[in-house]
Design a protein around this motif. Sequence first.
Motif, mmCIF file in Angstrom:
data_model
loop_
_atom_site.group_PDB
_atom_site.id
_atom_site.type_symbol
_atom_site.label_atom_id
_atom_site.label_comp_id
_atom_site.label_asym_id
_atom_site.label_seq_id
_atom_site.Cartn_x
_atom_site.Cartn_y
_atom_site.Cartn_z
ATOM 1 N N LEU A 8 -90.786 -2.289 50.114
ATOM 2 C CA LEU A 8 -91.718 -2.320 51.236
ATOM 3 C C LEU A 8 -93.070 -1.727 50.843
ATOM 4 O O LEU A 8 -94.121 -2.253 51.248
ATOM 5 C CB LEU A 8 -91.130 -1.596 52.442
ATOM 6 N N SER A 21 -91.331 -5.443 56.725
ATOM 7 C CA SER A 21 -89.993 -5.006 57.101
ATOM 8 C C SER A 21 -88.949 -5.791 56.330
ATOM 9 O O SER A 21 -89.212 -6.881 55.824
ATOM 10 C CB SER A 21 -89.769 -5.175 58.613
ATOM 11 N N ALA A 30 -83.846 -4.130 61.902
ATOM 12 C CA ALA A 30 -84.704 -3.800 60.768
ATOM 13 C C ALA A 30 -83.977 -2.787 59.888
ATOM 14 O O ALA A 30 -83.546 -1.738 60.370
ATOM 15 C CB ALA A 30 -86.027 -3.224 61.248
ATOM 16 N N THR A 33 -88.878 -0.437 57.546
ATOM 17 C CA THR A 33 -90.179 -0.910 58.019
ATOM 18 C C THR A 33 -91.289 -0.051 57.436
ATOM 19 O O THR A 33 -91.062 1.097 57.051
ATOM 20 C CB THR A 33 -90.292 -0.856 59.560
ATOM 21 N N SER A 37 -96.734 -3.136 63.444
ATOM 22 C CA SER A 37 -95.984 -4.270 63.988
ATOM 23 C C SER A 37 -96.920 -5.046 64.909
ATOM 24 O O SER A 37 -97.716 -4.434 65.614
ATOM 25 C CB SER A 37 -94.782 -3.745 64.786
ATOM 26 N N HIS A 42 -91.445 -2.110 65.754
ATOM 27 C CA HIS A 42 -90.799 -2.815 64.645
ATOM 28 C C HIS A 42 -89.448 -3.416 65.039
ATOM 29 O O HIS A 42 -89.067 -4.464 64.529
ATOM 30 C CB HIS A 42 -90.620 -1.882 63.441
ATOM 31 N N ALA A 46 -88.502 -7.245 64.567
ATOM 32 C CA ALA A 46 -87.332 -7.612 63.762
ATOM 33 C C ALA A 46 -86.433 -8.574 64.530
ATOM 34 O O ALA A 46 -85.982 -9.588 63.986
ATOM 35 C CB ALA A 46 -86.554 -6.361 63.360
#
Length: 130
Positions: A8, A21, A30, A33, A37, A42, A46
């Motif tokens: 990531l 993510s 997720a 992350t 977002s 997030h 996801a």
Amino acid sequence: MPGIDECLLETMTLPGALGASLVDWSSGLALGTMGDSPVGDHETTAAETAELARSAAEFDSFTAVGDGLHDEPAVEDLIVTTRAGYHVLRFVQTSFDSSVFLHVWLDRDSGNLALARMRLRDIAERLVLG
């Protein structure tokens, strides 16, 4: 070999990267992350991107490879363009029955789709889950 956090971090070095993510598309969760977002959460992102990935991975229109010789999923990545950005979802092949993808959200003005696709492919190939 890099794990989730390292992958990531590397994904966030892509030009224009706003958020990244690793998502399990079967559960919509997720696994990791970084960054922002698009909707400020997030977990929501996801779950929403997992729906898109699941559709692409399961519908015959996207999975037919034509020769019956391939065991791996036919879908490599998905690209969604919006007025403000790009979303690239790269499916990750693992040694177990995986349903995982990398998602990067790129700024439309500074992001580079071709570079993002190439780099995500390389990152996904090196990712170690376990």
